[in-house]
Enzyme design. Structure first.
Site, PDB file in Angstrom:
ATOM      1  N   HIS A  74      -3.615  -3.220   1.591  1.00 28.74           N
ATOM      2  CA  HIS A  74      -2.837  -4.464   1.533  1.00 28.74           C
ATOM      3  C   HIS A  74      -2.154  -4.778   2.855  1.00 28.74           C
ATOM      4  CE1 HIS A  74       0.775  -1.906   0.428  1.00 28.74           C
ATOM      5  NE2 HIS A  74       1.343  -2.782   1.226  1.00 28.74           N
ATOM      6  N   ASP A 121      -6.187   0.963  -2.800  1.00 27.57           N
ATOM      7  CA  ASP A 121      -5.326   0.416  -1.744  1.00 27.57           C
ATOM      8  C   ASP A 121      -5.344   1.364  -0.544  1.00 27.57           C
ATOM      9  OD1 ASP A 121      -3.547  -1.102  -0.347  1.00 27.57           O
ATOM     10  OD2 ASP A 121      -1.785  -0.570  -1.549  1.00 27.57           O
ATOM     11  N   SER A 224       5.027   0.543   3.632  1.00 29.95           N
ATOM     12  CA  SER A 224       3.654   0.410   3.161  1.00 29.95           C
ATOM     13  C   SER A 224       2.662   1.004   4.150  1.00 29.95           C
ATOM     14  CB  SER A 224       3.306  -1.066   2.947  1.00 29.95           C
ATOM     15  OG  SER A 224       3.805  -1.548   1.736  1.00 29.95           O
TER      16      SER A 224
END
Length: 275
Positions: A74, A121, A224
């Protein structure tokens, strides 16, 4: 040339932890309950930068080979960012203070990725040139395919993200670390169903995911793509990639990570097992 402090203050005014992908409310971009990491630790930590008015930190990542970085899909998708728009900064104690940005040759996103909640992911960035390994810059060790990380395994997450939900990391933007407890997938799935109308038969936490964190320690928005590493028999293994979660350090909402061991075969389609 402006001083580092002036530059940092200017950046803070425009610094918003934004990822290029949608669904940001569920993405992890900071460290809650942590402290500044010692300069000698986490030599595999990297910062991903997106081209704009300046090369802005968008995600973390980890060096897994002298020429390859592991991060979350992502951070670079679902529509793959052009390699020319991304740079990699190797281990840096304070963001933006001593930048030496490395160009990226190609970005490989897992073909099954659509959203973090649906899994897969995970992404790889190939650097244009291999880096020089040193005491300060070293690849992290990937886990064996059958490696598990049971409750009680000492694990840490690192990054430059928010220190609380909606509270960006202040200057001088130090790398933060926090020890997080592993939460078994079955328990994590039960916790994520609490307060939701989703039926118990709908699996939220999938087998390619791993959970860690509690109301005192967690990753957050900015972290992230960064590494969750665990100490196993004296070796730091990368157990997970910071992926998603609901809020930061919320009760019954551990951070959710991509389980690295699940994707070893895919990783080694591109990354040599030996440097």
């Amino acid at each position: 040339m402006p001083s580092p402090l002036v530059l940092a203050l200017a950046l803070l005014g425009s610094l918003v932890p934004v990822s290029p992908a949608p669904g940001q409310a569920l993405q992890r971009v900071g460290i809650v309950g942590g402290r500044e990491a010692p300069g000698s630790k986490w030599p595999w930590q990297v910062s991903l930068r997106l081209k704009g008015q300046y090369w802005r930190h968008i995600c973390g990542g980890s060096l897994i080979h002298p020429q390859w970085v592991l991060t979350a899909a992502h951070c670079v998708g679902p529509n793959v960012v052009c390699p020319e728009e991304i740079r990699v900064q190797l281990r840096e104690q304070h963001l933006y203070y001593q930048d030496h940005l490395l160009p990226v040759n190609r970005i490989v996103m897992h073909p099954n990725y659509y959203t973090p909640e649906n899994g897969a992911d995970i992404a790889l960035l190939e650097l244009e040139d291999p880096v020089n390994v040193s005491a300060h810059v070293q690849p992290v060790t990937l886990p064996p395919a059958l490696q598990t990380f049971p409750t009680g395994t000492p694990c840490w997450v690192t990054g430059w993200g928010d220190v609380h939900s909606g509270t960006p990391l202040p200057p001088p933007f130090p790398l933060k670390q926090v020890k997080v407890p592993i939460v078994e997938n079955s328990m994590c799935d039960v916790q994520y169903h609490l307060g939701l109308s989703t039926g118990d038969g709908v699996r939220i936490v999938r087998e390619d995911m791993l959970c860690a964190g509690n109301s005192k320690s967690d990753s957050c928005q900015g972290d992230s793509g960064g590494p969750l590493v665990c100490r196993v028999r004296g070796v730091w293994l990368q157990a997970g990639v910071v992926s998603w979660g609901e809020g930061c350090a919320q009760p019954n909402r551990p951070g959710i990570y991509t389980r690295v061991a699940y994707y070893l075969d895919w990783i080694h389609q591109y990354v040599p097992k030996e440097p």
